[in-house]
Design an enzyme around this catalytic site. Structure first.
Site, PDB file in Angstrom:
ATOM      1  N   MET A 199       0.828  -1.210   0.000  1.00  0.00           N
ATOM      2  CA  MET A 199       0.000   0.000   0.000  1.00  0.00           C
ATOM      3  C   MET A 199       0.861   1.257   0.000  1.00  0.00           C
ATOM      4  O   MET A 199       0.855   2.022  -0.948  1.00  0.00           O
ATOM      5  CB  MET A 199      -0.931   0.011   1.214  1.00  0.00           C
ATOM      6  CG  MET A 199      -1.947  -1.126   1.241  1.00  0.00           C
ATOM      7  SD  MET A 199      -3.076  -0.908   2.646  1.00  0.00           S
ATOM      8  CE  MET A 199      -3.936  -2.475   2.654  1.00  0.00           C
ATOM      9  N   SER A 200       1.629   1.489   1.081  1.00  0.00           N
ATOM     10  CA  SER A 200       2.348   2.753   1.247  1.00  0.00           C
ATOM     11  C   SER A 200       3.380   2.994   0.144  1.00  0.00           C
ATOM     12  O   SER A 200       3.977   2.057  -0.384  1.00  0.00           O
ATOM     13  CB  SER A 200       3.083   2.761   2.586  1.00  0.00           C
ATOM     14  OG  SER A 200       2.217   2.453   3.627  1.00  0.00           O
TER      15      SER A 200
ATOM     16  N   ASN B  55       5.741   8.916  -1.031  1.00  0.00           N
ATOM     17  CA  ASN B  55       5.014  10.169  -0.802  1.00  0.00           C
ATOM     18  C   ASN B  55       3.543   9.960  -0.465  1.00  0.00           C
ATOM     19  O   ASN B  55       2.760  10.904  -0.460  1.00  0.00           O
ATOM     20  CB  ASN B  55       5.156  11.092  -2.008  1.00  0.00           C
ATOM     21  CG  ASN B  55       6.567  11.636  -2.105  1.00  0.00           C
ATOM     22  OD1 ASN B  55       7.109  12.115  -1.110  1.00  0.00           O
ATOM     23  ND2 ASN B  55       7.183  11.504  -3.259  1.00  0.00           N
TER      24      ASN B  55
ATOM     25  N   SER C  46      -0.032   8.315   5.118  1.00  0.00           N
ATOM     26  CA  SER C  46      -1.387   8.473   5.628  1.00  0.00           C
ATOM     27  C   SER C  46      -2.364   8.785   4.494  1.00  0.00           C
ATOM     28  O   SER C  46      -3.485   8.307   4.475  1.00  0.00           O
ATOM     29  CB  SER C  46      -1.419   9.604   6.653  1.00  0.00           C
ATOM     30  OG  SER C  46      -0.592   9.280   7.737  1.00  0.00           O
TER      31      SER C  46
ATOM     32  N   GLU D 119      -7.050  -5.814   9.113  1.00  0.00           N
ATOM     33  CA  GLU D 119      -5.729  -5.571   9.683  1.00  0.00           C
ATOM     34  C   GLU D 119      -5.826  -4.926  11.067  1.00  0.00           C
ATOM     35  O   GLU D 119      -5.003  -5.174  11.929  1.00  0.00           O
ATOM     36  CB  GLU D 119      -4.920  -4.679   8.726  1.00  0.00           C
ATOM     37  CG  GLU D 119      -3.509  -4.396   9.211  1.00  0.00           C
ATOM     38  CD  GLU D 119      -2.611  -3.784   8.134  1.00  0.00           C
ATOM     39  OE1 GLU D 119      -3.007  -3.765   6.958  1.00  0.00           O
ATOM     40  OE2 GLU D 119      -1.517  -3.346   8.494  1.00  0.00           O
ATOM     41  N   ARG D 120      -6.830  -4.089  11.263  1.00  0.00           N
ATOM     42  CA  ARG D 120      -6.883  -3.298  12.495  1.00  0.00           C
ATOM     43  C   ARG D 120      -7.609  -3.978  13.642  1.00  0.00           C
ATOM     44  O   ARG D 120      -7.557  -3.512  14.770  1.00  0.00           O
ATOM     45  CB  ARG D 120      -7.581  -1.960  12.206  1.00  0.00           C
ATOM     46  CG  ARG D 120      -6.713  -1.042  11.383  1.00  0.00           C
ATOM     47  CD  ARG D 120      -7.468   0.178  10.882  1.00  0.00           C
ATOM     48  NE  ARG D 120      -6.582   0.950  10.014  1.00  0.00           N
ATOM     49  CZ  ARG D 120      -6.991   1.861   9.145  1.00  0.00           C
ATOM     50  NH1 ARG D 120      -8.286   2.117   9.024  1.00  0.00           N
ATOM     51  NH2 ARG D 120      -6.124   2.501   8.393  1.00  0.00           N
TER      52      ARG D 120
HETATM   53  C1  LIG Z   1       6.872  -1.504  11.224  1.00  0.00           C
HETATM   54  C2  LIG Z   1       6.046  -1.001  10.084  1.00  0.00           C
HETATM   55  C3  LIG Z   1       5.558  -1.897   9.138  1.00  0.00           C
HETATM   56  C4  LIG Z   1       4.808  -1.458   8.061  1.00  0.00           C
HETATM   57  N1  LIG Z   1       4.375  -2.374   7.141  1.00  0.00           N
HETATM   58  C5  LIG Z   1       3.704  -1.938   6.040  1.00  0.00           C
HETATM   59  C6  LIG Z   1       3.304  -2.876   5.012  1.00  0.00           C
HETATM   60  O1  LIG Z   1       3.542  -4.081   5.118  1.00  0.00           O
HETATM   61  N2  LIG Z   1       2.686  -2.401   3.905  1.00  0.00           N
HETATM   62  C7  LIG Z   1       2.398  -1.070   3.741  1.00  0.00           C
HETATM   63  O2  LIG Z   1       1.820  -0.717   2.729  1.00  0.00           O
HETATM   64  N3  LIG Z   1       2.777  -0.155   4.702  1.00  0.00           N
HETATM   65  C8  LIG Z   1       3.412  -0.568   5.835  1.00  0.00           C
HETATM   66  N4  LIG Z   1       3.800   0.362   6.807  1.00  0.00           N
HETATM   67  C9  LIG Z   1       3.557   1.783   6.548  1.00  0.00           C
HETATM   68  C10 LIG Z   1       2.470   2.432   7.398  1.00  0.00           C
HETATM   69  O3  LIG Z   1       1.201   2.050   6.966  1.00  0.00           O
HETATM   70  C11 LIG Z   1       2.733   3.936   7.310  1.00  0.00           C
HETATM   71  O4  LIG Z   1       3.879   4.199   8.081  1.00  0.00           O
HETATM   72  C12 LIG Z   1       1.591   4.770   7.803  1.00  0.00           C
HETATM   73  O5  LIG Z   1       0.475   4.647   6.993  1.00  0.00           O
HETATM   74  C13 LIG Z   1       2.006   6.244   7.935  1.00  0.00           C
HETATM   75  O6  LIG Z   1       2.584   6.738   6.771  1.00  0.00           O
HETATM   76  P1  LIG Z   1       3.998   7.526   6.814  1.00  0.00           P
HETATM   77  O7  LIG Z   1       4.961   6.679   7.532  1.00  0.00           O
HETATM   78  O8  LIG Z   1       4.313   7.952   5.438  1.00  0.00           O
HETATM   79  O9  LIG Z   1       3.733   8.780   7.730  1.00  0.00           O
HETATM   80  P2  LIG Z   1       3.053  10.162   7.315  1.00  0.00           P
HETATM   81  O10 LIG Z   1       1.771   9.901   6.612  1.00  0.00           O
HETATM   82  O11 LIG Z   1       4.051  11.040   6.657  1.00  0.00           O
HETATM   83  O12 LIG Z   1       2.677  10.724   8.755  1.00  0.00           O
HETATM   84  C14 LIG Z   1       3.616  11.312   9.666  1.00  0.00           C
HETATM   85  C15 LIG Z   1       2.796  11.869  10.828  1.00  0.00           C
HETATM   86  O13 LIG Z   1       1.853  12.842  10.335  1.00  0.00           O
HETATM   87  C16 LIG Z   1       0.528  12.489  10.722  1.00  0.00           C
HETATM   88  N5  LIG Z   1      -0.468  12.924   9.734  1.00  0.00           N
HETATM   89  C17 LIG Z   1      -0.504  12.682   8.392  1.00  0.00           C
HETATM   90  N6  LIG Z   1      -1.620  13.208   7.861  1.00  0.00           N
HETATM   91  C18 LIG Z   1      -2.323  13.777   8.882  1.00  0.00           C
HETATM   92  C19 LIG Z   1      -3.583  14.459   9.000  1.00  0.00           C
HETATM   93  N7  LIG Z   1      -4.362  14.651   7.927  1.00  0.00           N
HETATM   94  N8  LIG Z   1      -3.972  14.909  10.213  1.00  0.00           N
HETATM   95  C20 LIG Z   1      -3.201  14.708  11.318  1.00  0.00           C
HETATM   96  N9  LIG Z   1      -2.026  14.059  11.270  1.00  0.00           N
HETATM   97  C21 LIG Z   1      -1.588  13.601  10.079  1.00  0.00           C
HETATM   98  C22 LIG Z   1       0.563  10.983  10.888  1.00  0.00           C
HETATM   99  O14 LIG Z   1      -0.496  10.520  11.697  1.00  0.00           O
HETATM  100  C23 LIG Z   1       1.934  10.792  11.520  1.00  0.00           C
HETATM  101  O15 LIG Z   1       1.872  11.092  12.891  1.00  0.00           O
HETATM  102  C24 LIG Z   1       4.536  -0.075   7.910  1.00  0.00           C
HETATM  103  C25 LIG Z   1       5.012   0.834   8.859  1.00  0.00           C
HETATM  104  C26 LIG Z   1       5.763   0.392   9.943  1.00  0.00           C
HETATM  105  C27 LIG Z   1       6.267   1.390  10.940  1.00  0.00           C
END
Ligand SMILES: Cc1cc2nc3c(=O)[nH]c(=O)nc-3n(C[C@H](O)[C@H](O)[C@H](O)COP(=O)(O)OP(=O)(O)OC[C@H]3O[C@@H](n4cnc5c(N)ncnc54)[C@H](O)[C@@H]3O)c2cc1C
Lengths: 348, 324
Positions: free
Chosen positions: B72-73, B76, B79, B190-191
């Site tokens: 998924m992620s 860029n 979230s 997942e959740r």
């Molecule tokens: C150990 C681990 C395993 C993972 N495994 C997978 C996987 O298997 N497959 C996959 O697809 N992804 C995976 N992920 C990714 C995970 O889903 C993302 O880290 C998550 O969705 C957040 O995205 P980001 O890290 O880009 O943070 P960002 O989206 O950049 O967020 C950084 C901060 O800003 C906040 N933020 C962002 N937008 C808003 C808003 N509108 N309002 C308020 N706050 C906001 C977030 O809540 C967070 O606190 C994994 C992550 C981890 C840490």
């Protein structure tokens, strides 16, 4: 801070900002020593900050000690600078010359039963950089300070969560090189170690805040900077508040220590020391949780610097006693002084 | 466990799976390899897959051979998942994929991935332009996972690049353009699981062991309060499993459980340290309690990130409350 203290802080920060980087920190997890950086710290006089001028020290107070320790935390300095500084201070306090080389600060009290004539035999756990020590320093049950040679000792390598050496040192008829009354309680290493860790936590907290503000101002999601989301602003505000609280109490404890000393009787600085470590250790949880939270997944990677700080914070929270132990101490004071007396005691 | 019998599954209910999962996690059993497939990917294939997809994939899941990654992620798009840019273009002999996924857990071991790609590139197609693909990682060419070390020092998640990856036409999972709805449903799986609070239960029980009946009254009160939390979270998770069982959409309820659960998980290490004067350790030293504590402390930040961050979950809750 007076002018001399500002200069001290600037010169330390410059040294560490130039020399402690990701590459060094990563390397030191596997070979935890860097002769060049250690030399630079020695040259700057950091181990001598709290050694009196008559013994070629800087003659600084605990406020200077705080400045050094906070900078070490701020830059995650992967060397036993604060331990060396404390060892030097303790030796000086007991009227002894500080030996050459790296000190191994023994965290546990050396009981009378471990001392036979002029040798010591005992096992000490979690000795910072024990493997690198050229000599050891510890306090006996009556507050006697012992400087102990390496002969007969052996060392088992262990680490904390940040892979900083926390070794098990086994002393076997190791020679006492020098001894003298320290005028401090036997637990002084724990009390003063706790204070140094509080100052390091304050420094690491400041670095976490700085990184969190910067990252959330750079990163965009939903077409906006993260820092523009109210939820993120609240997190940053909470990090800042925790950081400021830790910093304030740790500095206050240093001031109290300079004024009241550590005597184990009467209204000395123990209350402030316990409050500093209790506050600092408790703050580690929100500080690390929120800093990681606003960084998203990038902060959870090894490649990103935040983890060098947070893994240290998690370790330092427990070292020399976590908030439970110090909280219990404070609670026992409250119980003893009673509801009517505690305010007066605290503000005395 | 809940996969259909005709493809080699057990055809059990979501509640029955819950019971088994709870026991395996409480015992600290190693479940990493088949975890994602059992929890979500298999269910997605069973629900949305074509007959051919079900026949080829589900037996491999039930035999424990298939290991799934969740694509998924992107660099860029964290979230803001609906902003994913990796493209899947329809070509004569199937789909042509280009782009980069990141944080993909286990991608370096995975045999399969269910991944979200953009199939409609018109500017106003944000949520509507997405589709899911079922990818056989071992046979398709052009996919390169690069492990990223996490702060424990291990390479658990990956950056996965897709360069001119040609997928057969039947690699589409579900309907073209329906990817956003599908992904939302997948995230509910997942959740909702008990892993939210059970990954930390081991610490609570180790803590009680080291206290060895010598806890002070106030320590007992604190441990009791956390046990009450554990019991509460368990009941909440169970009710989410019940909703899944009845075919209802538990997205909102699952978000609440995950939010509360990760606070519980992140709070426990601090409490443990408050009550017991023992340092957290890595596997090179310390007793079981210290190692469980050390391991958990290092993992704790990820609990409120993966599967949707805390803030995003709160947004979902707020929307459920009708305030946004
Ligand atoms: C150990 C681990 C395993 C993972 N495994 C997978 C996987 O298997 N497959 C996959 O697809 N992804 C995976 N992920 C990714 C995970 O889903 C993302 O880290 C998550 O969705 C957040 O995205 P980001 O890290 O880009 O943070 P960002 O989206 O950049 O967020 C950084 C901060 O800003 C906040 N933020 C962002 N937008 C808003 C808003 N509108 N309002 C308020 N706050 C906001 C977030 O809540 C967070 O606190 C994994 C992550 C981890 C840490």
């Amino acid at each position: 801070m007076n002018e001399a203290q500002t200069i001290l802080e600037d010169s330390i920060s410059r040294l560490f900002a130039d020399s402690v980087d990701r590459e060094l920190l990563a390397r030191m997890e596997h070979e935890p020593w860097d002769a060049g950086l250690w030399e630079a710290c020695v040259e700057l006089g950091l181990p001598q900050v709290m050694v009196s001028e008559s013994r070629d020290g800087m003659g600084g107070s605990w406020v200077e000690g705080f400045i050094v320790a906070r900078a070490c935390g701020r830059y995650a300095v992967p060397l036993p600078v604060v331990e060396q500084m404390l060892a030097g201070h303790l030796a000086d306090h007991a009227g002894l010359a500080v030996p050459e080389g790296v000190a191994g600060l023994l965290p546990e009290i050396i009981p009378g039963s471990a001392i036979a004539g002029s040798t010591v035999s005992m096992t000490q756990r979690r000795v910072p950089w024990g493997r690198r020590a050229d000599w050891f320093l510890g306090l006996g049950a009556d507050g006697e300070l012992l400087i102990i040679g390496k002969d007969g000792s052996r060392c088992e390598a262990e680490t904390n969560l940040a892979r900083e050496p926390r070794d098990q040192v086994v002393l076997q008829a190791s020679p006492i090189l020098a001894r003298g009354a320290s005028g401090l309680p036997a637990e002084a290493v724990r009390w003063l170690g706790a204070l140094l860790r509080s100052a390091q936590i304050a420094g690491a907290a400041a670095a976490c805040l700085e990184m969190s503000v910067k990252y959330t101002s750079d990163r965009e999601q939903f077409g906006r900077k993260l820092s523009q989301f109210q939820a993120i602003q609240h997190h940053l505000a909470e990090i800042a508040g925790q950081m400021a609280a830790v910093d304030t109490m740790a500095l206050e404890a240093c001031v109290a220590l300079d004024q009241r000393g550590l005597a184990a009787t009467g209204r000395d600085a123990r209350f402030e020391l316990a409050a500093a470590k209790c506050r600092a250790s408790e703050a580690v949880e929100p500080l690390t949780r929120l800093s990681h939270q606003v960084h998203g997944a990038i902060g959870f990677t090894y490649e990103y610097d935040l983890q060098f700080l947070t893994r240290r914070l998690w370790s330092w929270r427990a070292e020399f006693g976590a908030h439970g132990e110090w909280g219990e101490y404070l609670g026992s004071i409250a119980q003893r002084e009673g509801g009517d007396g505690i305010w007066a005691y605290m503000t005395a | 466990m809940t996969l259909p019998k005709e493809y080699g599954g057990h055809g059990r209910s979501a509640l029955e799976r819950y019971v088994v999962v709870e026991e395996t996690l409480a015992a600290g059993a190693p479940v990493g390899y088949h975890w994602v497939a059992d929890r979500q990917s298999g269910l997605m294939v069973a629900r949305l897959g074509t007959e051919a997809q079900k026949k080829s994939i589900i037996p491999a899941i039930t035999s424990g051979e298939a290991c799934f990654a969740i694509g998924m992620s992107e660099p860029n798009s964290g979230s803001d998942l609906a902003s994913v840019k990796s493209k899947a273009e329809k070509v004569a002999d199937g789909w042509l994929l280009n782009g980069t996924k990141i944080w993909t857990s286990n991608a370096h071991n995975a045999t399969h991935m269910i991944a979200l790609f953009r199939t409609d590139f018109s500017p106003d197609a944000k949520h509507k332009g997405l589709s899911q693909f079922l990818i056989d990682m071992k046979t398709v060419r052009g996919i390169t996972p690069r492990p990223i070390r996490d702060l424990t020092g291990r390479g658990h998640f990956n950056e996965v690049s897709f360069v001119d990856v040609l997928l057969p036409p039947d690699a589409l999972l579900g309907r073209e353009g329906d990817g956003w709805n599908q992904v939302t449903a997948e995230l509910a799986y997942e959740r909702s699981g008990p892993e939210r609070y059970l990954s930390c239960f081991l610490l609570l029980s180790e803590l009680i062991k080291v206290l060895d009946g010598k806890a002070s009254p106030s320590a007992l009160a604190k441990i009791g309060a956390e046990l009450a939390w554990a019991a509460t979270l368990r009941n909440m998770s169970l009710s989410v499993a019940g909703m899944l069982n009845e075919g209802k959409d538990p997205s909102l309820q699952a978000s609440v459980v995950k939010d509360l659960g990760c606070h519980f998980e992140q709070r426990l290490p601090g409490l443990a340290q408050e009550l017991v004067a023992m340092e957290p350790t890595l596997s090179d030293s310390g007793i079981d309690y210290q190692q469980v504590l050390g391991n958990l402390m290092l993992l704790a930040p990820s609990f409120s990130l993966r599967g949707g961050t805390l803030e995003i979950l709160r947004g979902i809750i707020a929307r459920g409350l009708g305030v946004r």
